[in-house]
Design a protein around this motif. Structure first.
Motif, PDB file in Angstrom:
ATOM      1  N   VAL A   1      -7.035   1.844  -6.667  1.00 22.08           N
ATOM      2  CA  VAL A   1      -6.395   3.153  -6.680  1.00 22.08           C
ATOM      3  C   VAL A   1      -7.482   4.193  -6.432  1.00 22.08           C
ATOM      4  O   VAL A   1      -8.530   4.173  -7.094  1.00 22.08           O
ATOM      5  CB  VAL A   1      -5.685   3.440  -8.020  1.00 22.08           C
ATOM      6  CG1 VAL A   1      -5.158   4.879  -8.046  1.00 22.08           C
ATOM      7  CG2 VAL A   1      -4.541   2.463  -8.241  1.00 22.08           C
ATOM      8  N   SER A   2      -7.250   5.088  -5.462  1.00 19.88           N
ATOM      9  CA  SER A   2      -8.229   6.121  -5.127  1.00 19.88           C
ATOM     10  C   SER A   2      -7.544   7.484  -5.118  1.00 19.88           C
ATOM     11  O   SER A   2      -6.355   7.601  -4.807  1.00 19.88           O
ATOM     12  CB  SER A   2      -8.866   5.850  -3.757  1.00 19.88           C
ATOM     13  OG  SER A   2      -9.571   4.624  -3.759  1.00 19.88           O
TER      14      SER A   2
ATOM     15  N   LEU B   1      -3.448  10.559  -2.872  1.00 18.97           N
ATOM     16  CA  LEU B   1      -3.481   9.426  -3.794  1.00 18.97           C
ATOM     17  C   LEU B   1      -3.129   8.167  -3.020  1.00 18.97           C
ATOM     18  O   LEU B   1      -2.099   8.112  -2.336  1.00 18.97           O
ATOM     19  CB  LEU B   1      -2.474   9.653  -4.929  1.00 18.97           C
ATOM     20  CG  LEU B   1      -2.357   8.537  -5.981  1.00 18.97           C
ATOM     21  CD1 LEU B   1      -3.657   8.398  -6.769  1.00 18.97           C
ATOM     22  CD2 LEU B   1      -1.185   8.828  -6.926  1.00 18.97           C
ATOM     23  N   ASN B   2      -3.977   7.154  -3.133  1.00 20.49           N
ATOM     24  CA  ASN B   2      -3.809   5.925  -2.363  1.00 20.49           C
ATOM     25  C   ASN B   2      -3.923   4.730  -3.300  1.00 20.49           C
ATOM     26  O   ASN B   2      -4.883   4.630  -4.075  1.00 20.49           O
ATOM     27  CB  ASN B   2      -4.880   5.846  -1.268  1.00 20.49           C
ATOM     28  CG  ASN B   2      -4.729   4.628  -0.379  1.00 20.49           C
ATOM     29  OD1 ASN B   2      -3.804   3.840  -0.533  1.00 20.49           O
ATOM     30  ND2 ASN B   2      -5.644   4.469   0.559  1.00 20.49           N
ATOM     31  N   GLY B   3      -2.971   3.815  -3.227  1.00 23.02           N
ATOM     32  CA  GLY B   3      -3.021   2.598  -4.029  1.00 23.02           C
ATOM     33  C   GLY B   3      -2.711   1.384  -3.186  1.00 23.02           C
ATOM     34  O   GLY B   3      -1.895   1.456  -2.253  1.00 23.02           O
TER      35      GLY B   3
ATOM     36  N   GLN C   1       0.840  -1.192   0.000  1.00 23.08           N
ATOM     37  CA  GLN C   1       0.000   0.000   0.000  1.00 23.08           C
ATOM     38  C   GLN C   1       0.875   1.242   0.000  1.00 23.08           C
ATOM     39  O   GLN C   1       1.899   1.300   0.686  1.00 23.08           O
ATOM     40  CB  GLN C   1      -0.938   0.043   1.198  1.00 23.08           C
ATOM     41  CG  GLN C   1      -1.933   1.211   1.125  1.00 23.08           C
ATOM     42  CD  GLN C   1      -2.932   1.192   2.257  1.00 23.08           C
ATOM     43  OE1 GLN C   1      -2.599   1.525   3.384  1.00 23.08           O
ATOM     44  NE2 GLN C   1      -4.169   0.810   1.972  1.00 23.08           N
TER      45      GLN C   1
ATOM     46  N   ASP D   1     -11.507   3.506  -5.998  1.00 26.93           N
ATOM     47  CA  ASP D   1     -11.316   2.381  -6.923  1.00 26.93           C
ATOM     48  C   ASP D   1     -11.549   2.841  -8.362  1.00 26.93           C
ATOM     49  O   ASP D   1     -12.443   2.341  -9.063  1.00 26.93           O
ATOM     50  CB  ASP D   1     -12.246   1.225  -6.558  1.00 26.93           C
ATOM     51  CG  ASP D   1     -11.906  -0.054  -7.308  1.00 26.93           C
ATOM     52  OD1 ASP D   1     -10.796  -0.138  -7.871  1.00 26.93           O
ATOM     53  OD2 ASP D   1     -12.755  -0.964  -7.346  1.00 26.93           O
TER      54      ASP D   1
END
Length: 798
Positions: free
Chosen positions: A716-717, A695-697, A680, A737
């Protein structure tokens, strides 16, 4: 000699070595004789040359190895007068300065406003903290979805939480263990909006102070509370959609006047959800193909009222009432086809499965905290009462169509499953400071739980509803749990030792009124824990910990009534389940407070896991929970945070682990073993003019879970935030997502059971939200007289 006994002797031997070192040590305190953390210290030699720089720990202490010689200390802290300590002599032994006091600089300006924001993820000595309130991406999600997106966590389609490959994770809310069944807990988390959450704490190897429940560790969900001076109100709302609409609104208020603090909140949320599910099962000569489309509207309401009375800085009494109620429906329509291996269809049915469920929970908490004497010893007493009602009505219709080998007919079944859970918990904890470096904690806890589950199943025969006595069952479950613990901690120069022992006695009775069968269980278990830490330098720290833990059967898993997933798959409880016991060991290394590496190993006996039975002649798959011989989990976790540039903060987490399930069920050998990986990356960009981008993956590889293997998944958000009106108004736009890659897929190929599942989740959503804070400072408002951090954490004990 047992493993935990060997480890205890080994740790005690290592801790004794610390006393052979030399140098300077002391504790820095303020004008109230309270420890001061993060005080800057410069050490100079007799030529006024700088030898070393360091800062004090959270308890105000510091220690450093130095060669023989004469030294001078210079201490500085914002708002305090710089202090110099001269004439310190080090002669191949530890020079203990005891306490060094700093005094306020009265010439400083009257007020200093310091704005600081906690990072999204913090790695502490015994836990990882995800500060949900600081996340741009959290709005519009449920608490269960927040857990799904947390580092090292996975949540399957049934709501089971898995941490670093280990299921059976205990969940606490505000430091208090949840006694709800798995089904009720999932309903609660789905009904809790992320806007109510302050943070989520992941405790992988808890001490004896915590409940021993939870083989995979403990997740503590910390809810937001307002205790600011004057009258304050916070308004929030969100709206958006995935395949269906989602929206919610809430208000949070608090007033602090003199020694009183009043708080109240209300939140309402609606989440529409649509999923597509395929379910393939393989028999010897044919296969079953199922497909369905679900609509799952969820409506939730949460209320909270609380009062704190803080007459002085050492006393706190509180009262808190909270309630939640709502509805969760599941409308499932699809088909089920039976085909021979050559492709010929022998059966075709159209299925319609409707479940209408509702719940109503009430919690009442009373508490008292008291700090005493000059050592600041702390007493905490808590009483909690809970009543939870859950009711579900289900109607299953299978309309069998005419085929070459099948005449048309209609099958109907309806189920009612009302349940009530009552709980009383009382506990007391005491923290004793034996000295500046030695602490003793002890406490006791008793819980009394009563669950009443009534499953009423009817089938349609000759156009009349007839009760199905074979599948109906009235089940009562009573459980008493009594616990006591003792926890000792010490600090010696650069070493830290914590050792504890916990005893838990369980007295449970499962009573099947329909079949008049009773299953009593009584057992007592001992749970040692020990942790040894070494501060190698200001930049390097090591910690080794061991604990023994337990997981008791969920009373829903003990209840032998049938819960129909659809007309061809049902779950049935197992009243013969036994608790599972585990030994866990973990080694942690930290570098500069931004890199944390851990190695872990857990060995579980009599592990409880989901298992399957096929009934080919009836096209049935039966799912239950059973004890199999064992489970082993080993691996490593790496967490690293850094700033590539000044405006960019990147926090990255990697978990690599192996799950190994072994044993047998129904004469089928279980030997499911495999390595998995979870990665993550959270990236936050603080842009000019109060803009923030997040940004988050996340990627999760395939994972072994009992007789199942979960396929890879990830998401991915992206979120954007803007603050206005001096930070009082916050606007957010979030896309979750974005590439629609978050799917739930499993396979099972153990013995005679072959099965594939694929759930196309409603995970891509776009949410707009806003929050507004209003407040007014009132004259005569109380000073910050709340409990200390130590005192607050005592509540989570016993």
């Amino acid at each position: 000699m047992l493993l935990h006994q060997k480890l205890f002797l080994f740790f005690m031997f290592l801790s004794s070595l610390a006393f052979a070192q030399s140098g300077i040590k002391a504790q820095v305190v303020n004008e109230y004789n309270k420890p001061m953390a993060q005080v800057s210290i410069q050490i100079e030699n007799n030529k006024s040359q700088l030898v070393k720089e360091l800062t004090t720990d959270t308890d105000g202490s510091f220690s450093i190895n130095l060669p023989s010689g004469n030294y001078r200390l210079r201490l500085s802290y914002l708002g305090y007068v710089d202090t110099t300590v001269n004439g310190i002599v080090a002669e191949n032994k530890w020079t203990d300065l005891m306490q060094v006091s700093l005094h306020p600089d009265l010439q400083m300006i009257d007020a200093i406003t310091i704005k600081a924001k906690r990072p999204l993820i913090e790695q502490k000595t015994d836990r990882m903290v995800i500060n949900v309130a600081n996340s741009v991406l959290s709005d519009g999600l449920t608490a269960l979805e927040i857990l799904q997106r947390s580092p090292g966590l996975n949540v399957d389609d049934d709501g089971n939480i898995i941490m670093r490959g280990k299921s059976d994770v205990a969940v606490m809310i505000n430091g208090k263990l949840s006694y709800l069944s798995q089904k009720e807990l999932v309903t609660l988390l789905r009904g809790t909006s992320s806007s109510s959450l302050q943070s989520v704490e992941l405790i992988t190897n808890p001490s004896a102070k915590f409940d021993a429940q939870g083989l995979g560790g403990i997740i503590n969900i910390v809810m937001k509370t307002e205790k600011r001076k004057g009258f304050n109100i916070a308004l929030n709302g969100f709206g958006g959609a995935g395949r269906k609409a989602r929206y919610g609104t809430g208000v949070n208020m608090n007033a602090q006047i003199n020694s009183w603090n009043f708080q109240g909140s209300y939140e309402h949320a609606y989440r529409g959800e649509e999923e597509y599910r395929s379910f393939d099962r393989f028999f010897e000569s044919r296969r079953s193909e199922q497909y369905s489309k679900t609509s799952e509207p969820l409506k939730t309401n949460n209320l909270k009222l609380g009062v704190d009375f803080i007459p002085n800085e050492k006393t706190n009494l509180y009262f808190l009432w909270s309630a939640g109620f709502g509805t969760y429906d599941n409308f499932n329509q699809g088909y089920n086809n039976i085909l021979l291996n050559g492709g010929q269809m022998t059966s075709n049915s159209l299925t319609d499965n409707a479940i209408l469920s509702k719940w109503n929970n009430h919690n009442l908490s009373l508490g008292y905290q008291q700090r005493m004497n000059s050592r600041d010893d702390q007493l905490s007493v808590d009483i909690d009462v809970m009543k939870a009602d859950f009711d579900a009505n289900q109607l299953l219709i299978a309309d069998f169509q005419k085929t070459a080998t099948q005449n048309p007919y209609l099958s109907k079944r309806k189920n009612k499953t009302p349940s009530t859970t009552k709980l009383l918990v009382a506990k007391a904890d005491y923290l004793m400071h034996l000295s500046n470096k030695h602490r003793l904690e002890f406490g006791a806890k008793s819980s009394f739980m009563n669950a009443d589950n009534n499953a009423i199943n009817d089938t349609l025969r000759a156009n009349e509803w007839v009760q199905d006595l074979q599948t109906s069952n009235h089940f009562l479950y009573e459980e008493q749990l009594h616990a006591a613990y003792l926890n000792y901690s010490m600090e010696a120069h650069d070493w830290r030792l914590q050792a504890g022992l916990r005893m838990e006695h369980t007295d449970a009775l499962g009573n099947q009124l329909t079949s008049q069968l009773k299953n009593p269980k009584k057992y007592t278990n001992w749970f040692p824990s020990i942790s040894l830490g070494k501060k190698i330098s200001d930049q390097h720290q090591l910690q080794l910990s061991y604990s023994r833990r337990i997981n008791r059967p969920d009373y829903d898993d003990l209840n032998p009534f049938r819960y129909y997933v659809d007309a061809f798959v049902y779950f049935v409880g197992n009243p013969l389940l036994q608790p599972e016991l585990a030994n866990a060991i973990e080694l942690n290394y930290s570098f500069k407070n931004n890199l944390h590496l851990s190695f872990f190993y857990t060995d579980v006996k009599d592990v409880m896991t989901s298992v399957l039975t096929q009934v080919p002649e009836e096209n049935l798959t039966i799912r239950t929970v059973a004890n199999v011989k064992g489970f082993k989990n080993k691996g490593m976790n790496l967490n690293h945070s850094f700033k590539p540039i000044n405006l960019w903060t990147s926090i990255n987490n990697l978990s690599l682990y192996e799950n190994y399930y072994f044993g047998a069920f129904n004469q089928d050998v279980i030997d499911n073993r495999g390595w998995s990986m979870s990665v993550q990356s959270n990236n936050s960009f603080a842009l000019p003019k109060q803009w923030t981008v997040e940004l988050n993956g996340q990627f999760n590889s395939a994972e072994s879970d009992g007789v199942f293997e979960r396929k890879p998944t990830g998401f991915v958000s992206l979120g954007v935030q803007k603050k206005l009106m001096n930070d009082k108004l916050t606007l957010k736009l979030v896309g979750n997502d974005l590439f629609k890659t978050m799917q739930y897929r499993t396979t099972s190929n153990v013995g005679s059971v072959r099965m594939n599942q694929h759930f196309n989740l409603d995970s891509r959503t776009f949410i707009f939200s806003l929050s507004l804070r209003l407040g007014k400072e009132l004259k005569g408002s109380a000073k910050d007289k709340g409990p200390s951090e130590e005192q607050s954490r005592v509540r989570g004990g016993s």
